[in-house]
Design an enzyme around this catalytic site. Structure first.
Site, PDB file in Angstrom:
ATOM      1  N   GLU A   1       9.228  16.004  15.974  1.00  0.00           N
ATOM      2  CA  GLU A   1       9.610  15.878  14.574  1.00  0.00           C
ATOM      3  C   GLU A   1       8.789  16.871  13.757  1.00  0.00           C
ATOM      4  OE1 GLU A   1       8.611  12.219  12.480  1.00  0.00           O
ATOM      5  OE2 GLU A   1      10.550  12.314  11.471  1.00  0.00           O
TER       6      GLU A   1
ATOM      7  N   LYS B   1       0.858  -1.187   0.000  1.00  0.00           N
ATOM      8  CA  LYS B   1       0.000   0.000   0.000  1.00  0.00           C
ATOM      9  C   LYS B   1       0.894   1.236   0.000  1.00  0.00           C
ATOM     10  CE  LYS B   1      -1.821   2.705   3.132  1.00  0.00           C
ATOM     11  NZ  LYS B   1      -1.822   3.987   2.392  1.00  0.00           N
TER      12      LYS B   1
ATOM     13  N   GLU C   1      10.361   1.471  10.246  1.00  0.00           N
ATOM     14  CA  GLU C   1      11.286   2.599  10.132  1.00  0.00           C
ATOM     15  C   GLU C   1      10.476   3.857  10.400  1.00  0.00           C
ATOM     16  OE1 GLU C   1      14.091   5.449   8.389  1.00  0.00           O
ATOM     17  OE2 GLU C   1      12.927   4.488   6.820  1.00  0.00           O
TER      18      GLU C   1
ATOM     19  N   CYS D   1      13.067  10.998   6.853  1.00  0.00           N
ATOM     20  CA  CYS D   1      13.093  10.485   8.231  1.00  0.00           C
ATOM     21  C   CYS D   1      14.389  10.877   8.940  1.00  0.00           C
ATOM     22  CB  CYS D   1      12.891   8.981   8.252  1.00  0.00           C
ATOM     23  SG  CYS D   1      14.006   8.102   7.179  1.00  0.00           S
TER      24      CYS D   1
HETATM   25  P1  NDP Z   1       1.841   8.008   8.546  1.00  0.00           P
HETATM   26  O1  NDP Z   1       2.671   7.258   9.505  1.00  0.00           O
HETATM   27  O2  NDP Z   1       0.506   8.452   8.976  1.00  0.00           O
HETATM   28  O3  NDP Z   1       1.643   7.148   7.202  1.00  0.00           O
HETATM   29  C1  NDP Z   1       2.607   6.280   6.614  1.00  0.00           C
HETATM   30  C2  NDP Z   1       1.876   5.173   5.869  1.00  0.00           C
HETATM   31  O4  NDP Z   1       1.101   4.396   6.792  1.00  0.00           O
HETATM   32  C3  NDP Z   1       0.875   5.704   4.833  1.00  0.00           C
HETATM   33  O5  NDP Z   1       0.826   4.806   3.739  1.00  0.00           O
HETATM   34  C4  NDP Z   1      -0.418   5.682   5.626  1.00  0.00           C
HETATM   35  O6  NDP Z   1      -1.557   5.666   4.818  1.00  0.00           O
HETATM   36  C5  NDP Z   1      -0.269   4.399   6.409  1.00  0.00           C
HETATM   37  N1  NDP Z   1      -1.111   4.305   7.605  1.00  0.00           N
HETATM   38  C6  NDP Z   1      -1.680   5.312   8.322  1.00  0.00           C
HETATM   39  N2  NDP Z   1      -2.387   4.798   9.370  1.00  0.00           N
HETATM   40  C7  NDP Z   1      -2.267   3.461   9.301  1.00  0.00           C
HETATM   41  C8  NDP Z   1      -2.763   2.370  10.100  1.00  0.00           C
HETATM   42  N3  NDP Z   1      -3.519   2.575  11.179  1.00  0.00           N
HETATM   43  N4  NDP Z   1      -2.441   1.107   9.741  1.00  0.00           N
HETATM   44  C9  NDP Z   1      -1.652   0.872   8.669  1.00  0.00           C
HETATM   45  N5  NDP Z   1      -1.173   1.853   7.872  1.00  0.00           N
HETATM   46  C10 NDP Z   1      -1.448   3.126   8.185  1.00  0.00           C
HETATM   47  O7  NDP Z   1       2.670   9.210   8.033  1.00  0.00           O
HETATM   48  P2  NDP Z   1       2.124  10.469   7.238  1.00  0.00           P
HETATM   49  O8  NDP Z   1       2.229  10.136   5.807  1.00  0.00           O
HETATM   50  O9  NDP Z   1       0.789  10.959   7.692  1.00  0.00           O
HETATM   51  O10 NDP Z   1       3.168  11.532   7.709  1.00  0.00           O
HETATM   52  C11 NDP Z   1       3.035  12.071   9.008  1.00  0.00           C
HETATM   53  C12 NDP Z   1       4.320  12.001   9.736  1.00  0.00           C
HETATM   54  O11 NDP Z   1       4.939  10.724   9.601  1.00  0.00           O
HETATM   55  C13 NDP Z   1       5.357  12.950   9.218  1.00  0.00           C
HETATM   56  O12 NDP Z   1       5.164  14.227   9.694  1.00  0.00           O
HETATM   57  C14 NDP Z   1       6.596  12.293   9.760  1.00  0.00           C
HETATM   58  O13 NDP Z   1       6.707  12.607  11.105  1.00  0.00           O
HETATM   59  C15 NDP Z   1       6.330  10.838   9.625  1.00  0.00           C
HETATM   60  N6  NDP Z   1       6.866  10.241   8.418  1.00  0.00           N
HETATM   61  C16 NDP Z   1       8.031   9.564   8.522  1.00  0.00           C
HETATM   62  C17 NDP Z   1       8.585   9.012   7.398  1.00  0.00           C
HETATM   63  C18 NDP Z   1       9.861   8.298   7.445  1.00  0.00           C
HETATM   64  O14 NDP Z   1      10.538   8.228   6.412  1.00  0.00           O
HETATM   65  N7  NDP Z   1      10.237   7.706   8.576  1.00  0.00           N
HETATM   66  C19 NDP Z   1       7.985   9.125   6.092  1.00  0.00           C
HETATM   67  C20 NDP Z   1       6.722   9.820   6.098  1.00  0.00           C
HETATM   68  C21 NDP Z   1       6.205  10.334   7.245  1.00  0.00           C
HETATM   69  P3  NDP Z   1      -2.221   7.018   4.242  1.00  0.00           P
HETATM   70  O15 NDP Z   1      -1.335   8.153   4.533  1.00  0.00           O
HETATM   71  O16 NDP Z   1      -2.354   6.729   2.792  1.00  0.00           O
HETATM   72  O17 NDP Z   1      -3.527   7.151   4.948  1.00  0.00           O
END
Ligand code: NDP
Length: 492
Positions: free
Chosen positions: A394, A184, A260, A295
């Site tokens: 963050e 996904k 991660e 990240c």
């Molecule tokens: P999220 O952690 O919310 O999302 C990452 C992925 O997980 C997306 O595909 C999201 O789906 C999915 N997801 C969300 N909720 C669930 C759940 N309950 N069960 C399974 N999958 C889920 O990150 P965001 O994209 O909203 O970004 C917000 C924050 O996350 C950023 O500000 C940053 O702090 C962090 N982040 C960290 C990253 C890294 O590289 N470590 C990368 C991106 C974000 P969808 O968004 O499609 O609903």
């Protein structure tokens, strides 16, 4: 750089899920917009439990019946190598798909994301036939062995910041190890991975082994984590969501997870550095790369008093040189922010910290663009103490929080974070200081006199504490997609 620019409206988007080798549409409620100009790109269908079930069952069936897990592993390697070749042959198409809806400028998708993706596929292909089990030291009338086998189907949940690269970190080692997989992508960046999956089939991957399901985390992501046929989950994203993923994986398994997660990574600068300009370049790239939406963004600067003034003014000068151009402009080097809500979140964090006493050295503010993209200029803030939100939360935006120190012990104390432990950088000419940093910093990666990953896959990446569990990249990422079986045979 020349001839890289393009018109976003000329890019054909593969909109839908990718199941059993076919693009599948559905009731399309999710609006996907481009951060480069705010235009609506497509309406996306959302996979609920039924569709996730179909994807997982398809992957399981194909994994069992296609011979993917049972063939000589070098046959898998051949297909993966062809896939890497196809990625390179279709580099411009993939780069444009990536640039049109993500935060990645075209010069960077062409110059880094796509070559890195091809490199990653080749890297993991080489493990297919090179990781085996052991023979144990048993009595001579017994044969004791450990053998590795794939889980069957793995689940991959990727974020929006590097859509192709992040997806490949999860999907490619899973496939190389003999699994099928269900991915996904983020609902904000759903297109490029579909084309990547199509190319895998063109390379010879059995259709249905690599399926892409579109949708939100709550509906689609959660269904992946809880699916009984999915034996392992790999996730990149926020710490909050990582905890939810782990909980769902535990309740429906338990099944192993690779997480991660977020970070608030420190960059320590000692006053023995040989060149302020070189270090300023590194620090600047580390907090403004992808507009801080990485990240491992180096978002906390811990600088020794003797060099603080010179380094800060070198950084201030660099902040003034940033230009906001649409990601599909060939001269664009600076990324937009992924969404309005993320931009508002970043600005609110900065304003909150400034109201509570932090000193803004360079304001992080909205940048005007001709295209209407969502851009924030790099900001620098001297924080009053470690309680300041900018020091511990963050931001996921282009904002550097700064504290000045006098003694080494102060610097090492400031570098610690109560939750995160993803990465840390130390800039010094002193070997003892570098050694102390390597030994004592609680971070999954420590960079000395550089900041950022190497452009190959040899060094694993992952965090400590609230920054995650397990590793992406390296041999460890391949092995994480295998489970170890113990065998004991009696010789009579
Ligand atoms: P999220 O952690 O919310 O999302 C990452 C992925 O997980 C997306 O595909 C999201 O789906 C999915 N997801 C969300 N909720 C669930 C759940 N309950 N069960 C399974 N999958 C889920 O990150 P965001 O994209 O909203 O970004 C917000 C924050 O996350 C950023 O500000 C940053 O702090 C962090 N982040 C960290 C990253 C890294 O590289 N470590 C990368 C991106 C974000 P969808 O968004 O499609 O609903």
């Amino acid at each position: 750089m020349s001839n890289l620019g393009f018109r976003p409206e000329d890019v054909a988007l593969p909109v839908g899920h990718f199941l059993a080798g076919k693009l599948v549409s559905g009731k399309a409620d999710i609006v996907v917009t481009s951060p480069g100009n705010g235009h609506i790109l497509a309406h996306l269908p959302e996979a609920g439990g039924d569709l996730v079930d179909e994807a997982a069952q398809t992957a399981a069936r194909v994994q069992r019946q296609s011979g993917w897990a049972d063939c000589a592993p070098r046959e898998r390697a051949k297909i993966l190598r062809r896939w890497a070749d196809l990625v390179e042959r279709n580099a411009m198409e993939l780069a444009r798909l990536e640039t049109v809806c993500s935060t990645r400028p075209i010069a960077q998708t062409v110059g880094w994301d796509i070559p890195f993706l091809a490199e990653g596929i080749r890297f993991f292909s080489e493990y297919c036939d090179k990781v085996g089990g052991d023979v144990a030291t048993t009595a001579t009338n017994l044969l004791g062995m450990t053998v590795y086998e794939p889980y069957g189907v793995t689940g991959a949940i990727a974020p929006w910041n590097f859509p192709l690269v992040m997806a490949s970190w999860k999907v490619v080692p899973a496939l190389a190890a003999g699994n099928g997989t269900v991915l996904k992508p983020s609902e904000m960046t759903p297109f490029s991975v579909v084309r990547l999956a199509e190319l895998a089939i063109e390379a010879g991957l059995p259709a249905g082994l690599f399926n892409v399901v579109q949708g939100s985390g709550i509906a689609t992501g959660e269904a992946i984590c809880r699916h009984p046929a999915i034996g392992k989950i790999s996730f990149t994203g926020s710490t909050r969501t990582g905890i939810a993923v782990m909980k769902a994986a535990a309740e429906s398994g338990p099944k192993p997870v690779t997480l991660e997660l977020g970070g608030k990574s420190p960059q320590m600068v000692f006053d023995d550095i040989p060149s302020v300009d070189d270090v300023a370049d590194r620090i600047f790239r580390a907090f403004t790369g992808n507009a801080g939406q990485v990240c491992v963004t180096g978002s906390r600067l811990i600088v020794q008093r003797g060099v603080a003034e010179a380094l800060i003014s070198a950084l201030v000068a660099r902040c003034g040189q940033v230009k906001a151009l649409a990601p599909w402009d060939e001269n664009s080097l600076y990324s937009p922010i992924i969404s309005e809500s993320q931009a508002n979140h970043i600005l609110a964090l900065v304003q909150g910290s400034v109201h509570s006493g932090a000193q803004e050295l360079v304001a992080c503010k909205r940048m005007n663009t001709q295209t209407g993209g969502i851009f924030l200029s790099p900001g620098m803030v001297m924080v009053q103490n470690s309680e300041c939100p900018l020091w511990h939360e963050e931001v996921f935006g282009p904002v550097l929080a700064i504290q000045v120190f006098d003694e080494d012990d102060q610097a090492f104390a400031l570098a610690e974070h109560p939750v995160y432990g993803l990465a840390a950088g130390v800039h010094t000419a002193s070997l003892p200081r570098a050694m102390r940093a390597i030994r004592t910093l609680k971070a999954g990666t420590v960079w000395v006199n550089r900041y950022g990953r190497s452009s190959d896959f040899v060094i694993p990446t992952g965090g400590f504490g609230g920054s995650g569990i397990g590793k992406d990249l390296g041999r460890q990422a391949f092995e994480a997609n295998l489970r170890l079986k113990s065998v004991l045979m009696a010789a009579e």
